[in-house]
Design an enzyme around this catalytic site. Structure first.
Site, PDB file in Angstrom:
ATOM      1  N   ASP A   6       0.746  -0.998  -0.051  1.00  0.00           N
ATOM      2  CA  ASP A   6      -0.010   0.022   0.010  1.00  0.00           C
ATOM      3  C   ASP A   6       0.747   1.212   0.168  1.00  0.00           C
ATOM      4  O   ASP A   6       0.347   2.252   0.406  1.00  0.00           O
ATOM      5  CB  ASP A   6      -0.922   0.012   1.101  1.00  0.00           C
ATOM      6  CG  ASP A   6      -2.005  -1.165   1.064  1.00  0.00           C
ATOM      7  OD1 ASP A   6      -2.567  -1.270   0.016  1.00  0.00           O
ATOM      8  OD2 ASP A   6      -2.411  -1.516   2.107  1.00  0.00           O
ATOM      9  N   ASP A  14      -6.419  -3.920  -5.843  1.00  0.00           N
ATOM     10  CA  ASP A  14      -6.009  -2.561  -5.178  1.00  0.00           C
ATOM     11  C   ASP A  14      -4.682  -2.042  -5.525  1.00  0.00           C
ATOM     12  O   ASP A  14      -4.539  -1.054  -5.644  1.00  0.00           O
ATOM     13  CB  ASP A  14      -6.359  -2.622  -3.667  1.00  0.00           C
ATOM     14  CG  ASP A  14      -7.174  -3.370  -3.364  1.00  0.00           C
ATOM     15  OD1 ASP A  14      -7.682  -4.496  -3.859  1.00  0.00           O
ATOM     16  OD2 ASP A  14      -7.746  -3.056  -1.960  1.00  0.00           O
TER      17      ASP A  14
HETATM   18  N1  GLY Z   1      -7.087  -1.353  -0.172  1.00  0.00           N
HETATM   19  C1  GLY Z   1      -7.973  -1.734   0.748  1.00  0.00           C
HETATM   20  C2  GLY Z   1      -9.266  -1.392   0.417  1.00  0.00           C
HETATM   21  O1  GLY Z   1      -9.871  -0.737  -0.498  1.00  0.00           O
HETATM   22  O2  GLY Z   1     -10.272  -1.649   1.195  1.00  0.00           O
END
Ligand code: GLY
Length: 668
Positions: free
Chosen positions: A117, A182
């Protein structure tokens, strides 16, 4: 009176485009929305004074503000929203707050690679800070965090690992190699790094991640899976998981939204057509899904109709659509623009935009973080606010933008670099025909006598052929370096659309062209002529069309024998493996061939086609070229190709249908 006021407001805003009534209304509402947003966030900043000094507001739940530490995946969104408030207002108060909150991330995250992330946390915060201030400290930070993200890339697999396996065989996902949709959102950081003095490998990693996600993360209907597990040795997908979605084969709305946003961004950064195609397919899935509520704000999962909406997913999608509309063809652009405006208008209404003093002073109500985990259901979330503000800024920029100047796309030019090629290209394909020098034996020429047309498979929408033929690319253009490649062989056959003539004595063909002329080169269309011994071919290549128009006329003083038939040929020879799936039509005449993947070392599948509206006869020669022939000596035909690597056509039936519809539309 109200109408007059609106007209006056709009006229006062310099360079503002005339919009639809819905756009004009939203534009007029923008100052009010930002004013209310500022008031909410001032109150939220006050509330944050009671939280630990290294924390960030994430959500408001059960009457309490929940804050998070820098390593939470959501830590970059609040600083990012502060930057957006500064961008809209120009008020130094917001800049000071944005600087202070971004600062909280820098040292804790500089080398953090504990999960994927990185882009969410650092590019949404420091990336915006760098864009708005030019502060070099942010650039250094972002280069460092890109380096950290690169450590999660597996060269063999070509993918960044999303989540770690907590223990061998243990933890939620055990020893699996997890890649989630994601992850597309972390690639913007890598593209920035590669283009701004960082490691060029960042770009290669981003493209690899996007390519493999494109290949495996989508169902045929255009919806996205959330979680895939890859086998790091064989590179095969071992399993699909639902994660935050309701079930494996359902569509988790936010995951799907990350894909629309991520592929649009990757197209912006690379101009690779297949990313645009993927983004449009994903956007169309969202907008055409029968279960999408009328206001465009989706349920948290497309299969869970009537359950909670997820405003965060819709804010991400609205922002993505506003970028996508600038790249899409006109009809789709209008659809995306209208949908984004409808969604933003809904989000700005009391149905979703909170009253001051409620909702913990976050802007938007009704998001869902992780419903299967019974966590963050129907609450405000900081990333819903972030993408909402970003979308409003994108909307404002769209309305203020002058109509974009057409970028060069179509070219036709003499290329004396190798010998004497003449080449033409648009955003779909490139082609070439051979000149007189190459007819001579080596060392001057290569003794290739051929009036066949060669094809270049490109996957970017900007001109590349001159660079490739000049040898100025990254290396041989027989290898794909990210822009496509030449993996079509023409030799002495007709290739794609070279002309043949059939008379009483059998087949005859022209040799190489004798003269070439560029008639015109405009961004949207290039026109050229190739003069052969007996006839001249005028070619017109147009933006967006994989089939090139060719008009043939006999040269002055030449009489093509009356008994001869003439027309374009297409190489479908077994010898060169151009024998994939073929579709032939007789009235109007067309041949559409689809060469299978991987033959002759070929990367991807190539579709080829010829179209001759007034065809009288179909025939083939002993070189396994198939011809559409007619008796007229002056005639028009079309020839062209596609490559699966460009993403526009990825299967035989799509190509066959396109060519057939094209032929039918000419006949009408
Ligand atoms: N990246 C995690 C979400 O979208 O919840």
């Amino acid at each position: 009176m109200k109408k007059l006021l609106l007209a006056a407001t709009l006229a006062a805003a310099a360079c503002v485009q005339a919009g639809t009534p819905a756009e004009d209304q939203l534009l007029q509402a923008l100052p009010g929305i930002f004013e209310k947003s500022g008031a909410h966030y001032r109150a939220l900043l006050e509330a944050m004074k009671a939280q630990p000094p290294d924390s960030f507001p994430k959500r408001f739940q059960d009457g309490k503000l929940v804050s998070i530490k820098p390593k939470d995946w959501c830590s970059g969104f609040f600083p990012g929203s502060l930057w957006y408030l500064y961008e809209y207002t120009g008020d130094a108060f917001w800049k000071d707050q944005a600087v202070a909150y971004t600062e909280r991330l820098i040292e804790p995250l500089r080398h953090d690679a504990s999960n994927h992330d990185v882009g969410f946390r650092t590019y949404c915060s420091a990336g915006n800070g760098l864009r708005l201030t030019g502060d070099k400290r942010y650039a250094e930070f972002l280069h460092d965090t890109s380096a950290a993200l690169r450590t999660r890339f597996d060269d063999n697999l070509g993918l960044i690992r999303s989540w770690n396996s907590p223990k061998k065989g243990g933890g939620h996902f055990g020893t699996k190699y997890i890649v989630i949709i994601d992850n597309m959102m972390n690639l913007e950081l890598l593209e920035w790094d590669a283009k701004n003095g960082g490691d060029p490998k960042s770009d290669k990693i981003a493209r690899s991640q996007a390519d493999i996600t494109d290949a495996h993360h989508y169902r045929p209907n255009g919806s996205a899976y959330h979680i895939l597990d890859y086998d790091p040795v064989t590179c095969r997908v071992r399993a699909h998981y639902s994660g935050q979605g309701g079930n494996v084969e359902g569509t988790w709305a936010r995951g799907h939204a990350w894909g629309i946003y991520g592929f649009t961004m990757m197209y912006r950064e690379t101009r690779v057509r297949r990313y645009l195609e993927r983004a449009m397919k994903a956007a169309d899935y969202w907008l055409d899904e029968p279960n999408l509520p009328a206001d465009g704000i989706s349920y948290w999962d497309f299969s869970f109709v009537g359950e909670e909406r997820d405003v965060s997913a819709s804010a991400v999608t609205a922002s993505a659509l506003l970028e996508l509309q600038a790249f899409a063809p006109p009809a789709k652009a209008a659809k995306y623009r209208a949908a984004a405006v409808k969604m933003l208008t809904a989000m700005a209404s009391p149905a979703y935009f909170a009253q001051q003093g409620e909702n913990g002073d976050f802007l938007l109500m009704h998001s869902v973080g992780h419903k299967p985990g019974n966590s963050e259901v129907n609450v405000p979330l900081n990333y819903a606010d972030y993408y909402f503000l970003e979308a409003l800024l994108r909307f404002k920029a769209m309305m203020a933008a002058k109509p974009a100047e057409a970028k060069p796309c179509c070219r036709a030019f003499y290329a004396p670099y190798r010998m004497d090629d003449f080449a033409w290209e648009n955003d779909c394909l490139g082609m070439r025909a051979y000149g007189p020098v190459i007819m001579e034996p080596a060392p001057k020429g290569q003794k290739l006598v051929s009036s066949g047309f060669d094809v270049f498979n490109k996957c970017v929408d900007y001109p590349v052929l001159e660079k490739w033929l000049h040898g100025k690319g990254e290396g041989s253009y027989h290898k794909d370096h990210g822009e496509g490649m030449d993996n079509y062989k023409v030799s002495t056959g007709r290739g794609v659309g070279g002309v043949g003539m059939l008379g009483a004595g059998g087949w005859t063909y022209e040799k190489n062209w004798k003269k070439q002329r560029v008639i015109s080169e405009k961004p949207e269309e290039a026109v050229f002529e190739l003069e052969y011994e007996a006839y001249t071919i005028r070619g017109t290549i147009t933006k967006g069309c994989p089939l090139v128009k060719f008009e043939v006329r006999p040269n002055e003083g030449v009489t093509l024998a009356a008994q001869r038939l003439i027309g374009p040929g297409l190489d479908v020879s077994k010898a060169r493996q151009h024998n994939g799936k073929m579709k032939v039509g007789f009235n109007p005449g067309f041949v559409a061939n689809w060469e299978p993947e991987g033959v002759d070392g070929q990367k991807g599948s190539i579709g080829t086609a010829i179209v001759l509206p007034g065809m009288a006869r179909i025939a083939s020669d002993d070189m396994d070229c198939i011809y559409l022939l007619q008796g007229e000596k002056t005639f028009t035909y079309y020839a062209g190709a596609c490559w699966s690597g460009a993403g526009l056509f990825t299967c035989a039936s799509a190509w066959h249908d396109y060519v057939e519809n094209f032929a039918n539309s000419l006949a009408k």
